[in-house]
Scaffold this active site. Structure first.
Site, PDB file in Angstrom:
ATOM      1  N   HIS A  82       0.845  -1.197   0.000  1.00 11.65           N
ATOM      2  CA  HIS A  82       0.000   0.000   0.000  1.00 11.65           C
ATOM      3  C   HIS A  82       0.877   1.242   0.000  1.00 11.65           C
ATOM      4  O   HIS A  82       1.849   1.335   0.758  1.00 11.65           O
ATOM      5  CB  HIS A  82      -0.908   0.028   1.236  1.00 11.65           C
ATOM      6  CG  HIS A  82      -1.700   1.294   1.337  1.00 11.65           C
ATOM      7  ND1 HIS A  82      -2.856   1.504   0.614  1.00 11.65           N
ATOM      8  CD2 HIS A  82      -1.489   2.435   2.046  1.00 11.65           C
ATOM      9  CE1 HIS A  82      -3.317   2.715   0.884  1.00 11.65           C
ATOM     10  NE2 HIS A  82      -2.516   3.297   1.754  1.00 11.65           N
ATOM     11  N   ASP A 161     -15.601   3.354   7.188  1.00 11.79           N
ATOM     12  CA  ASP A 161     -14.501   4.277   6.914  1.00 11.79           C
ATOM     13  C   ASP A 161     -14.910   5.301   5.861  1.00 11.79           C
ATOM     14  O   ASP A 161     -14.605   6.489   5.980  1.00 11.79           O
ATOM     15  CB  ASP A 161     -13.262   3.514   6.444  1.00 11.79           C
ATOM     16  CG  ASP A 161     -12.166   4.451   5.986  1.00 11.79           C
ATOM     17  OD1 ASP A 161     -11.684   5.246   6.819  1.00 11.79           O
ATOM     18  OD2 ASP A 161     -11.817   4.435   4.794  1.00 11.79           O
ATOM     19  N   ARG A 168     -14.995  13.502   8.264  1.00 11.84           N
ATOM     20  CA  ARG A 168     -13.684  14.072   8.649  1.00 11.84           C
ATOM     21  C   ARG A 168     -13.266  15.159   7.676  1.00 11.84           C
ATOM     22  O   ARG A 168     -12.753  16.198   8.066  1.00 11.84           O
ATOM     23  CB  ARG A 168     -12.622  12.962   8.678  1.00 11.84           C
ATOM     24  CG  ARG A 168     -12.700  12.038   9.865  1.00 11.84           C
ATOM     25  CD  ARG A 168     -11.843  10.793   9.660  1.00 11.84           C
ATOM     26  NE  ARG A 168     -10.436  11.131   9.447  1.00 11.84           N
ATOM     27  CZ  ARG A 168      -9.562  10.345   8.822  1.00 11.84           C
ATOM     28  NH1 ARG A 168      -9.945   9.169   8.344  1.00 11.84           N
ATOM     29  NH2 ARG A 168      -8.313  10.718   8.693  1.00 11.84           N
ATOM     30  N   SER A 183      -8.047   4.360   9.208  1.00  8.10           N
ATOM     31  CA  SER A 183      -8.702   4.419   7.898  1.00  8.10           C
ATOM     32  C   SER A 183      -7.991   3.517   6.901  1.00  8.10           C
ATOM     33  O   SER A 183      -8.607   2.678   6.235  1.00  8.10           O
ATOM     34  CB  SER A 183      -8.713   5.871   7.396  1.00  8.10           C
ATOM     35  OG  SER A 183      -9.204   5.943   6.077  1.00  8.10           O
ATOM     36  N   LYS A 187      -9.203  -0.891   5.632  1.00  7.62           N
ATOM     37  CA  LYS A 187      -9.370  -1.421   4.270  1.00  7.62           C
ATOM     38  C   LYS A 187      -8.378  -2.546   3.993  1.00  7.62           C
ATOM     39  O   LYS A 187      -8.686  -3.512   3.301  1.00  7.62           O
ATOM     40  CB  LYS A 187      -9.229  -0.292   3.246  1.00  7.62           C
ATOM     41  CG  LYS A 187     -10.338   0.754   3.341  1.00  7.62           C
ATOM     42  CD  LYS A 187     -10.297   1.758   2.228  1.00  7.62           C
ATOM     43  CE  LYS A 187      -9.211   2.791   2.362  1.00  7.62           C
ATOM     44  NZ  LYS A 187      -9.475   3.785   3.415  1.00  7.62           N
TER      45      LYS A 187
END
Length: 434
Positions: A82, A161, A168, A183, A187
């Site tokens: 990621h 999320d 947010r 967050s 995922k």
């Protein structure tokens, strides 16, 4: 239990229980807790933060609010990579085939461009015919057969999320480490991988502008992974200048193919090898050092390039893109040049402004529903530390009739700074957090 009591407890610095966190998150997702109370709760977290235990719980509840993918039909250790987002970040297109060519399954769900950063799915869709939407069965079949599949995020992953992030964004509570880490990792956990390599960008083109906050975020994400019996390594990488030579969808695919052919930007190559080595290490292929050598060999021998070709064909893309990328990819032939206005050395680049300039050409999105132009983008001829003369081309702009060239040029003027003093070039790898 009342929302008021939970908000008050966190506002006063108390430690929340699993029941209290679940009550707030699921109550908001189910419409039982209104926006104004959830906003107050997020603001209390913004100022009081979540500790290690609270972060793990917060992440778990968001992950379990939707689908939890079961990747057990895929043989082997599944390692996900990621990136926290950057300009010119096409690493997945090189790292995934390197790792897959070494026999490690890469089952990746990637996103689209939003804001000033690019999206892997948009880049892959530059390849004519390439399908980024596969059934779950086909996804598993491709990974088992070819060791690689990259698709869009079609599953209902962490809907809590998604809803909380929108709030947010509207209430100035985005940039808080606990909430960012939860967050991202919600995922990742919902995606079902066994281990994670996290590329945490640092600098002017990154969400985290300085090394200390990036390190804090990296540590939080690694800790969340551990608390859920997953392994993770975070690589802190430099985003004080664009990554590699190109930004823009087709142009980044071109650069990825060139890199797989052993050509191109050395810093980008080093980053790809570093991320590949950590993925192989977490998958159990040996020490990091051994895995780095194996990754390098896969790149140098053309094994990774062959895997990329196989991957493109398996997802119905035109495999001739490997042999003739300039002919197959839709790359604009209309070029405008941004030139230096004085002699000196490139001293700094505001990479976020560069990313926004790329969007003005049509390469990115402001809203999710916006269309993008795969043919446009930027080519960086000079980077930090390079000596330049007045009139030298710093950036080539690949443009179309819809590109806002004036806005892009204005942003590039603001982004590039030239100094009379010599400047050192930047290191790409800043730190490792395990």
């Amino acid at each position: 239990m009342r929302p008021y009591d939970v908000i008050l407890k966190k506002r006063n610095g108390g430690k929340l229980t699993k029941e209290e966190i679940e009550y707030m998150i699921m109550g908001y997702v189910n419409g039982e807790i209104p926006d104004y109370q959830m906003s107050a709760f997020l603001m209390a977290i913004y100022f009081r933060h979540l500790d290690k235990d609270e972060r793990a719980i917060f992440t778990e509840i968001m992950a379990k609010s939707g689908d939890m993918l079961d990747l057990s039909p895929i043989k082997g250790v599944k390692v996900d990579k990621h990136s926290t987002g950057g300009v010119g970040d096409k690493t997945t297109l090189v790292v995934a085939p390197i790792v897959a060519s070494l026999g490690i399954p890469v089952a990746k769900m990637s996103g689209r461009a939003l804001g000033h950063t690019g999206g892997t799915i948009d880049k892959l869709e530059s390849i004519p015919g390439f399908k980024t939407s596969l059934s779950l069965e086909k996804f598993f079949e491709n990974v088992n057969k070819y060791k690689i599949a990259v698709v869009g995020q079609t599953a209902n992953l962490a809907p809590a999320d998604k809803k909380i992030y929108a709030l947010r964004d509207a209430t100035a509570t985005v940039d808080e480490i606990s909430l960012i880490a939860s967050s991202i990792m919600s995922k990742k956990l919902a995606g079902g991988a066994d281990a994670f390599v996290l590329d945490v960008k640092v600098g002017s083109g990154a969400f985290m502008k300085d090394i200390s906050s990036a390190k804090e975020l990296a540590s939080a994400m690694v800790e969340i992974a551990k608390s859920h019996n997953k392994t993770a390594v975070a690589v802190l990488t430099n985003m004080d200048e664009p990554l590699g030579t190109f930004a823009g969808n087709s142009l980044e695919v071109l650069e990825a193919i060139n890199t797989l052919k052993g050509q191109g930007d050395e810093k980008f190559r080093i980053l790809c090898l570093t991320l590949s080595a950590w993925m192989c290490h977490l998958a159990g292929l040996g020490s990091y050092e051994k895995c780095f050598e194996l990754s390098k060999e896969a790149l140098d021998t053309g094994k990774a390039l062959e895997k990329f070709k196989e991957f493109v064909k398996a997802q119905e893309g035109n495999e001739m893109v490997v042999e003739s990328p300039e002919k197959i990819l839709p790359i604009s032939n209309k070029i405008v040049e941004f030139k230096a206005s004085e002699d000196g050395y490139i001293s700094s680049i505001d990479t976020e402004k560069v990313g926004i300039a790329c969007n003005y050409l049509g390469a990115g999105r402001v809203k999710k529903e916006d269309n993008i132009d795969h043919s446009v983008g930027l080519e960086f001829l000079k980077k930090i530390g390079d000596k330049v003369k007045n009139g030298d081309t710093l950036v080539r702009l690949y443009v179309s009739e819809k590109s806002n060239i004036n806005e892009a040029m204005n942003l590039l003027k603001q982004a590039y700074n030239i100094s009379s003093t010599e400047i050192n070039s930047l290191e790409i790898i800043l730190d490792i957090v395990k």
